[in-house]
Write an enzyme that holds these catalytic residues in place. Sequence first.
Site, PDB file in Angstrom:
ATOM      1  N   TYR A   1      10.755   5.721  -1.166  1.00 32.91           N
ATOM      2  CA  TYR A   1       9.537   5.011  -0.782  1.00 32.91           C
ATOM      3  C   TYR A   1       8.660   5.943   0.037  1.00 32.91           C
ATOM      4  O   TYR A   1       9.164   6.750   0.841  1.00 32.91           O
ATOM      5  CB  TYR A   1       9.900   3.773   0.035  1.00 32.91           C
TER       6      TYR A   1
ATOM      7  N   HIS B   1       2.136  -0.304  -4.228  1.00 32.72           N
ATOM      8  CA  HIS B   1       1.796  -1.671  -3.832  1.00 32.72           C
ATOM      9  C   HIS B   1       0.461  -1.681  -3.110  1.00 32.72           C
ATOM     10  O   HIS B   1       0.094  -0.740  -2.403  1.00 32.72           O
ATOM     11  CB  HIS B   1       2.898  -2.342  -3.013  1.00 32.72           C
TER      12      HIS B   1
ATOM     13  N   GLU C   1      -2.100  -4.364  -0.846  1.00 31.75           N
ATOM     14  CA  GLU C   1      -1.968  -5.553  -0.011  1.00 31.75           C
ATOM     15  C   GLU C   1      -3.265  -6.351   0.078  1.00 31.75           C
ATOM     16  O   GLU C   1      -4.352  -5.842  -0.229  1.00 31.75           O
ATOM     17  CB  GLU C   1      -1.499  -5.163   1.383  1.00 31.75           C
TER      18      GLU C   1
ATOM     19  N   ASP D   1      -1.317   3.256  12.183  1.00 33.65           N
ATOM     20  CA  ASP D   1      -1.393   2.652  10.852  1.00 33.65           C
ATOM     21  C   ASP D   1      -2.473   1.573  10.838  1.00 33.65           C
ATOM     22  O   ASP D   1      -2.194   0.378  10.783  1.00 33.65           O
ATOM     23  CB  ASP D   1      -0.024   2.064  10.495  1.00 33.65           C
TER      24      ASP D   1
ATOM     25  N   ASN E   1      10.990  -5.893   2.881  1.00 32.41           N
ATOM     26  CA  ASN E   1      10.748  -4.812   3.828  1.00 32.41           C
ATOM     27  C   ASN E   1      11.690  -4.974   5.014  1.00 32.41           C
ATOM     28  O   ASN E   1      11.560  -5.910   5.799  1.00 32.41           O
ATOM     29  CB  ASN E   1       9.294  -4.849   4.299  1.00 32.41           C
TER      30      ASN E   1
ATOM     31  N   ASP F   1      -1.782   0.883   0.702  1.00 32.94           N
ATOM     32  CA  ASP F   1      -2.572   0.092   1.653  1.00 32.94           C
ATOM     33  C   ASP F   1      -3.382  -0.985   0.917  1.00 32.94           C
ATOM     34  O   ASP F   1      -2.840  -1.735   0.130  1.00 32.94           O
ATOM     35  CB  ASP F   1      -3.462   0.995   2.502  1.00 32.94           C
TER      36      ASP F   1
ATOM     37  N   GLU G   1       5.528  -9.796   2.749  1.00 33.69           N
ATOM     38  CA  GLU G   1       5.629  -9.091   4.024  1.00 33.69           C
ATOM     39  C   GLU G   1       5.922 -10.041   5.177  1.00 33.69           C
ATOM     40  O   GLU G   1       5.482 -11.195   5.195  1.00 33.69           O
ATOM     41  CB  GLU G   1       4.329  -8.325   4.291  1.00 33.69           C
TER      42      GLU G   1
ATOM     43  N   ASP H   1       3.038   3.285  -0.947  1.00 32.92           N
ATOM     44  CA  ASP H   1       2.225   2.330  -0.200  1.00 32.92           C
ATOM     45  C   ASP H   1       0.760   2.740  -0.330  1.00 32.92           C
ATOM     46  O   ASP H   1       0.335   3.753   0.213  1.00 32.92           O
ATOM     47  CB  ASP H   1       2.681   2.363   1.267  1.00 32.92           C
TER      48      ASP H   1
ATOM     49  N   CYS I   1      -0.460  -2.791  10.687  1.00 38.50           N
ATOM     50  CA  CYS I   1       0.944  -2.868  10.307  1.00 38.50           C
ATOM     51  C   CYS I   1       1.276  -4.322  10.024  1.00 38.50           C
ATOM     52  O   CYS I   1       0.845  -5.230  10.752  1.00 38.50           O
ATOM     53  CB  CYS I   1       1.830  -2.328  11.427  1.00 38.50           C
TER      54      CYS I   1
ATOM     55  N   ARG J   1       1.305  -6.980  -2.501  1.00 37.54           N
ATOM     56  CA  ARG J   1       1.850  -7.352  -1.186  1.00 37.54           C
ATOM     57  C   ARG J   1       0.956  -8.427  -0.580  1.00 37.54           C
ATOM     58  O   ARG J   1      -0.272  -8.280  -0.549  1.00 37.54           O
ATOM     59  CB  ARG J   1       1.900  -6.127  -0.272  1.00 37.54           C
TER      60      ARG J   1
END
Length: 298
Positions: free
Chosen positions: A48, A116, A118, A62, A213, A91, A191, A89, A126, A161
Amino acid sequence: MLHTTTTPSGRRKAFRSGLASDTLQRLPGAPNPLAARMIAEAGFEGVYLSGAVVAADLALPDVGLTTLSEVAGRAGQVARVTDLPLLVDADTGFGEPLSVARTVQVLEDAGAAGCHVEDQENPKRCGHLAGKHVRSPEAMERTLAAAVGARRDPDFVICARTDAAAVEGLDAAIGRARRYVDAGADMIFAEAMAGAAEFARVRAAIDVPLLANMTEFGRSELLTTAQLTDVGVDAVIYPVTLLRLAMGAIADGLTTLAAEGTQVGLVDRMQTRDELYRVLDYDAYAEFDSSVADFRPE
Protein backbone atom coordinates in the site's frame (compact mmCIF):
# COMPACT_ATOMS: atom_id res chain seq x y z
CA MET A 1 17.85 -6.76 -10.34
CA LEU A 2 16.89 -3.17 -11.19
CA HIS A 3 13.22 -3.79 -12.01
CA THR A 4 10.49 -6.28 -11.20
CA THR A 5 10.09 -9.06 -13.75
CA THR A 6 6.28 -9.01 -13.64
CA THR A 7 4.09 -6.69 -15.69
CA PRO A 8 1.62 -4.15 -14.30
CA SER A 9 -1.14 -6.09 -16.05
CA GLY A 10 -0.08 -9.28 -14.30
CA ARG A 11 -0.01 -7.59 -10.91
CA ARG A 12 -3.48 -6.13 -11.49
CA LYS A 13 -4.85 -9.55 -12.39
CA ALA A 14 -3.22 -10.95 -9.25
CA PHE A 15 -4.88 -8.25 -7.14
CA ARG A 16 -8.28 -8.98 -8.66
CA SER A 17 -7.75 -12.69 -8.09
CA GLY A 18 -6.72 -12.11 -4.49
CA LEU A 19 -9.76 -9.96 -3.78
CA ALA A 20 -12.00 -12.69 -5.21
CA SER A 21 -10.38 -15.40 -3.10
CA ASP A 22 -11.09 -16.50 0.46
CA THR A 23 -7.72 -15.11 1.61
CA LEU A 24 -7.57 -11.71 3.29
CA GLN A 25 -5.31 -9.47 1.22
CA ARG A 26 -2.84 -7.82 3.62
CA LEU A 27 -1.22 -4.62 2.36
CA PRO A 28 1.32 -2.95 4.68
CA GLY A 29 2.18 0.61 3.77
CA ALA A 30 5.64 0.99 2.24
CA PRO A 31 7.43 4.19 3.32
CA ASN A 32 9.97 3.62 0.54
CA PRO A 33 10.85 1.11 -2.20
CA LEU A 34 13.27 -0.80 0.04
CA ALA A 35 10.45 -1.46 2.51
CA ALA A 36 8.30 -2.72 -0.37
CA ARG A 37 10.92 -5.38 -1.08
CA MET A 38 10.88 -6.39 2.57
CA ILE A 39 7.07 -6.57 2.57
CA ALA A 40 7.24 -9.03 -0.31
CA GLU A 41 9.92 -11.11 1.42
CA ALA A 42 7.76 -11.28 4.55
CA GLY A 43 5.00 -13.00 2.57
CA PHE A 44 2.30 -10.34 2.34
CA GLU A 45 -0.19 -10.24 -0.52
CA GLY A 46 0.26 -6.63 -1.58
CA VAL A 47 1.79 -3.23 -0.88
CA TYR A 48 0.00 0.00 0.00
CA LEU A 49 1.13 3.56 -0.66
CA SER A 50 -0.35 5.93 1.90
CA GLY A 51 -0.93 9.58 1.10
CA ALA A 52 -0.25 10.37 4.75
CA VAL A 53 3.14 8.65 4.50
CA VAL A 54 4.09 10.43 1.27
CA ALA A 55 3.17 13.72 2.95
CA ALA A 56 5.02 12.90 6.18
CA ASP A 57 8.10 11.85 4.22
CA LEU A 58 8.07 15.38 2.78
CA ALA A 59 7.60 16.77 6.32
CA LEU A 60 4.05 17.85 5.45
CA PRO A 61 0.78 17.16 7.28
CA ASP A 62 -1.87 15.02 5.59
CA VAL A 63 -4.12 17.91 4.56
CA GLY A 64 -4.07 17.62 0.79
CA LEU A 65 -0.77 19.39 0.16
CA THR A 66 0.88 16.65 -1.88
CA THR A 67 0.51 16.65 -5.65
CA LEU A 68 -0.30 13.97 -8.19
CA SER A 69 3.28 14.14 -9.46
CA GLU A 70 4.69 13.48 -6.00
CA VAL A 71 2.37 10.57 -5.30
CA ALA A 72 2.72 9.05 -8.76
CA GLY A 73 6.49 9.41 -8.58
CA ARG A 74 6.65 7.46 -5.35
CA ALA A 75 4.17 4.91 -6.72
CA GLY A 76 6.40 4.33 -9.71
CA GLN A 77 9.45 3.88 -7.48
CA VAL A 78 7.64 1.30 -5.36
CA ALA A 79 6.02 -0.56 -8.27
CA ARG A 80 9.40 -0.83 -9.97
CA VAL A 81 10.89 -3.05 -7.25
CA THR A 82 8.12 -5.43 -6.18
CA ASP A 83 6.17 -8.22 -7.82
CA LEU A 84 3.28 -7.55 -5.46
CA PRO A 85 0.26 -5.45 -6.51
CA LEU A 86 0.37 -1.85 -5.31
CA LEU A 87 -2.71 0.01 -4.10
CA VAL A 88 -2.29 3.79 -4.08
CA ASP A 89 -4.01 6.41 -1.94
CA ALA A 90 -5.15 9.04 -4.44
CA ASP A 91 -6.75 11.31 -1.83
CA THR A 92 -9.68 13.12 -3.44
CA GLY A 93 -8.33 12.47 -6.95
CA PHE A 94 -6.28 15.69 -7.10
CA GLY A 95 -9.05 17.80 -8.54
CA GLU A 96 -12.37 17.76 -10.32
CA PRO A 97 -13.54 14.86 -12.55
CA LEU A 98 -11.21 15.63 -15.45
CA SER A 99 -8.24 15.71 -13.07
CA VAL A 100 -9.45 12.45 -11.51
CA ALA A 101 -9.41 10.87 -14.96
CA ARG A 102 -5.80 11.98 -15.42
CA THR A 103 -4.92 10.67 -11.96
CA VAL A 104 -6.11 7.19 -12.86
CA GLN A 105 -4.14 7.10 -16.10
CA VAL A 106 -0.99 8.48 -14.48
CA LEU A 107 -1.17 5.83 -11.75
CA GLU A 108 -1.76 3.15 -14.39
CA ASP A 109 1.40 4.34 -16.12
CA ALA A 110 3.24 4.22 -12.77
CA GLY A 111 2.46 0.51 -12.49
CA ALA A 112 -0.12 0.59 -9.71
CA ALA A 113 -2.72 -2.17 -9.44
CA GLY A 114 -5.40 0.20 -8.22
CA CYS A 115 -6.17 3.37 -6.30
CA HIS A 116 -8.76 4.68 -3.91
CA VAL A 117 -10.49 8.04 -4.11
CA GLU A 118 -12.35 9.52 -1.17
CA ASP A 119 -15.49 11.60 -0.75
CA GLN A 120 -14.00 14.31 1.47
CA GLU A 121 -14.10 17.95 0.55
CA ASN A 122 -10.84 19.83 0.20
CA PRO A 123 -8.89 20.63 2.23
CA LYS A 124 -9.02 16.98 3.22
CA ARG A 125 -8.02 15.57 6.60
CA CYS A 126 -6.71 12.29 7.92
CA GLY A 127 -9.72 9.99 8.06
CA HIS A 128 -9.38 9.54 11.82
CA LEU A 129 -9.26 13.23 12.76
CA ALA A 130 -12.06 15.69 13.47
CA GLY A 131 -12.92 18.56 11.16
CA LYS A 132 -13.70 16.53 8.05
CA HIS A 133 -16.39 17.47 5.56
CA VAL A 134 -17.79 15.18 2.90
CA ARG A 135 -18.98 16.06 -0.57
CA SER A 136 -22.44 15.27 -1.80
CA PRO A 137 -22.97 11.69 -2.99
CA GLU A 138 -23.72 13.10 -6.44
CA ALA A 139 -20.31 14.78 -6.61
CA MET A 140 -18.59 11.56 -5.64
CA GLU A 141 -20.57 9.64 -8.24
CA ARG A 142 -19.25 12.03 -10.89
CA THR A 143 -15.74 11.45 -9.59
CA LEU A 144 -16.13 7.69 -9.82
CA ALA A 145 -17.64 7.91 -13.30
CA ALA A 146 -14.56 9.85 -14.40
CA ALA A 147 -12.20 7.34 -12.79
CA VAL A 148 -13.91 4.29 -14.26
CA GLY A 149 -14.25 5.88 -17.67
CA ALA A 150 -10.60 6.88 -17.80
CA ARG A 151 -8.92 3.60 -16.97
CA ARG A 152 -7.48 1.69 -19.90
CA ASP A 153 -6.81 -1.59 -18.12
CA PRO A 154 -10.11 -3.07 -16.90
CA ASP A 155 -8.22 -4.91 -14.15
CA PHE A 156 -7.07 -1.64 -12.55
CA VAL A 157 -9.09 -1.49 -9.32
CA ILE A 158 -11.09 1.65 -8.59
CA CYS A 159 -11.81 1.77 -4.87
CA ALA A 160 -14.24 4.30 -3.38
CA ARG A 161 -13.49 5.50 0.12
CA THR A 162 -16.23 7.03 2.20
CA ASP A 163 -15.48 9.13 5.26
CA ALA A 164 -19.16 9.69 5.99
CA ALA A 165 -19.43 7.43 9.06
CA ALA A 166 -17.62 9.90 11.31
CA VAL A 167 -19.50 12.87 9.85
CA GLU A 168 -23.03 11.70 9.01
CA GLY A 169 -23.23 8.34 10.78
CA LEU A 170 -22.90 4.72 9.74
CA ASP A 171 -26.27 4.51 7.98
CA ALA A 172 -25.31 7.39 5.72
CA ALA A 173 -21.94 5.79 5.00
CA ILE A 174 -23.64 2.55 4.03
CA GLY A 175 -26.04 4.42 1.75
CA ARG A 176 -23.12 6.14 0.09
CA ALA A 177 -21.25 2.84 -0.30
CA ARG A 178 -24.20 1.36 -2.19
CA ARG A 179 -24.38 4.37 -4.47
CA TYR A 180 -20.65 4.25 -5.13
CA VAL A 181 -20.87 0.61 -6.15
CA ASP A 182 -23.68 1.50 -8.54
CA ALA A 183 -21.43 4.25 -9.94
CA GLY A 184 -18.78 1.68 -10.82
CA ALA A 185 -16.54 1.26 -7.76
CA ASP A 186 -14.80 -2.13 -7.70
CA MET A 187 -14.14 -2.00 -3.95
CA ILE A 188 -15.36 0.00 -0.95
CA PHE A 189 -13.07 1.51 1.68
CA ALA A 190 -15.21 2.24 4.74
CA GLU A 191 -13.05 4.65 6.72
CA ALA A 192 -12.96 5.06 10.51
CA MET A 193 -15.15 2.10 11.41
CA ALA A 194 -15.29 1.72 15.19
CA GLY A 195 -15.06 -2.07 15.26
CA ALA A 196 -16.00 -5.43 13.81
CA ALA A 197 -19.76 -4.86 14.07
CA GLU A 198 -19.59 -1.79 11.83
CA PHE A 199 -17.51 -3.61 9.24
CA ALA A 200 -20.07 -6.43 9.32
CA ARG A 201 -22.90 -4.00 8.59
CA VAL A 202 -21.07 -2.54 5.58
CA ARG A 203 -20.19 -6.04 4.36
CA ALA A 204 -23.85 -7.07 4.43
CA ALA A 205 -24.86 -4.01 2.39
CA ILE A 206 -22.52 -4.33 -0.60
CA ASP A 207 -21.57 -7.03 -3.09
CA VAL A 208 -18.03 -5.89 -3.94
CA PRO A 209 -14.80 -6.35 -1.95
CA LEU A 210 -14.49 -4.42 1.32
CA LEU A 211 -11.27 -2.81 2.52
CA ALA A 212 -10.42 -2.07 6.16
CA ASN A 213 -7.92 0.45 7.50
CA MET A 214 -6.02 -0.73 10.58
CA THR A 215 -4.17 2.45 11.38
CA GLU A 216 -2.80 3.08 14.85
CA PHE A 217 -3.94 5.86 17.21
CA GLY A 218 -7.20 6.30 15.31
CA ARG A 219 -10.92 5.72 15.76
CA SER A 220 -10.88 2.06 14.75
CA GLU A 221 -10.24 -0.89 17.04
CA LEU A 222 -7.13 -2.74 15.85
CA LEU A 223 -8.66 -6.03 14.71
CA THR A 224 -6.71 -9.18 13.95
CA THR A 225 -6.66 -10.75 10.51
CA ALA A 226 -8.86 -13.54 11.88
CA GLN A 227 -11.44 -11.02 13.13
CA LEU A 228 -11.43 -9.17 9.82
CA THR A 229 -11.87 -12.41 7.91
CA ASP A 230 -14.74 -13.44 10.17
CA VAL A 231 -16.73 -10.30 9.29
CA GLY A 232 -16.06 -10.64 5.58
CA VAL A 233 -13.38 -8.02 4.99
CA ASP A 234 -11.44 -8.76 1.80
CA ALA A 235 -8.40 -6.50 2.14
CA VAL A 236 -6.68 -4.65 4.97
CA ILE A 237 -4.14 -1.85 4.89
CA TYR A 238 -1.62 -0.94 7.59
CA PRO A 239 -0.83 2.47 6.13
CA VAL A 240 1.57 4.10 8.60
CA THR A 241 2.77 1.15 10.70
CA LEU A 242 6.21 0.80 9.16
CA LEU A 243 6.85 4.55 9.05
CA ARG A 244 5.91 4.86 12.72
CA LEU A 245 8.20 1.98 13.64
CA ALA A 246 11.07 3.44 11.64
CA MET A 247 10.63 6.98 12.96
CA GLY A 248 10.35 5.69 16.52
CA ALA A 249 13.67 3.89 16.04
CA ILE A 250 15.22 7.04 14.56
CA ALA A 251 14.08 9.12 17.53
CA ASP A 252 15.52 6.57 19.98
CA GLY A 253 18.75 6.39 18.01
CA LEU A 254 19.20 10.15 17.97
CA THR A 255 18.59 10.33 21.72
CA THR A 256 21.19 7.66 22.37
CA LEU A 257 23.72 9.18 19.97
CA ALA A 258 23.33 12.62 21.54
CA ALA A 259 23.58 11.30 25.09
CA GLU A 260 26.40 8.79 24.66
CA GLY A 261 28.41 10.39 21.87
CA THR A 262 28.62 7.11 19.96
CA GLN A 263 26.35 4.67 18.16
CA VAL A 264 28.11 1.63 19.65
CA GLY A 265 25.11 0.78 21.85
CA LEU A 266 22.79 0.88 18.84
CA VAL A 267 24.65 -1.45 16.49
CA ASP A 268 22.87 -4.62 17.59
CA ARG A 269 19.51 -2.95 16.75
CA MET A 270 20.53 -2.09 13.19
CA GLN A 271 19.96 -3.88 9.91
CA THR A 272 23.40 -5.24 9.11
CA ARG A 273 25.35 -4.41 6.00
CA ASP A 274 24.98 -8.02 4.84
CA GLU A 275 21.21 -7.94 5.32
CA LEU A 276 20.87 -4.64 3.46
CA TYR A 277 22.94 -6.00 0.58
CA ARG A 278 20.80 -9.14 0.49
CA VAL A 279 17.57 -7.13 0.23
CA LEU A 280 19.14 -4.97 -2.46
CA ASP A 281 20.35 -8.12 -4.29
CA TYR A 282 23.80 -6.54 -4.35
CA ASP A 283 25.49 -9.76 -5.54
CA ALA A 284 23.37 -9.82 -8.69
CA TYR A 285 24.51 -6.29 -9.55
CA ALA A 286 28.11 -7.22 -8.91
CA GLU A 287 27.83 -10.36 -11.03
CA PHE A 288 26.25 -8.42 -13.89
CA ASP A 289 28.78 -5.64 -13.74
CA SER A 290 31.73 -8.02 -13.62
CA SER A 291 31.08 -8.87 -17.26
CA VAL A 292 32.14 -5.35 -18.24
CA ALA A 293 34.19 -4.15 -15.28
CA ASP A 294 36.04 -5.56 -12.33
CA PHE A 295 33.54 -4.34 -9.70
CA ARG A 296 33.10 -5.72 -6.20
CA PRO A 297 31.15 -4.25 -3.25
CA GLU A 298 33.22 -3.39 -0.20
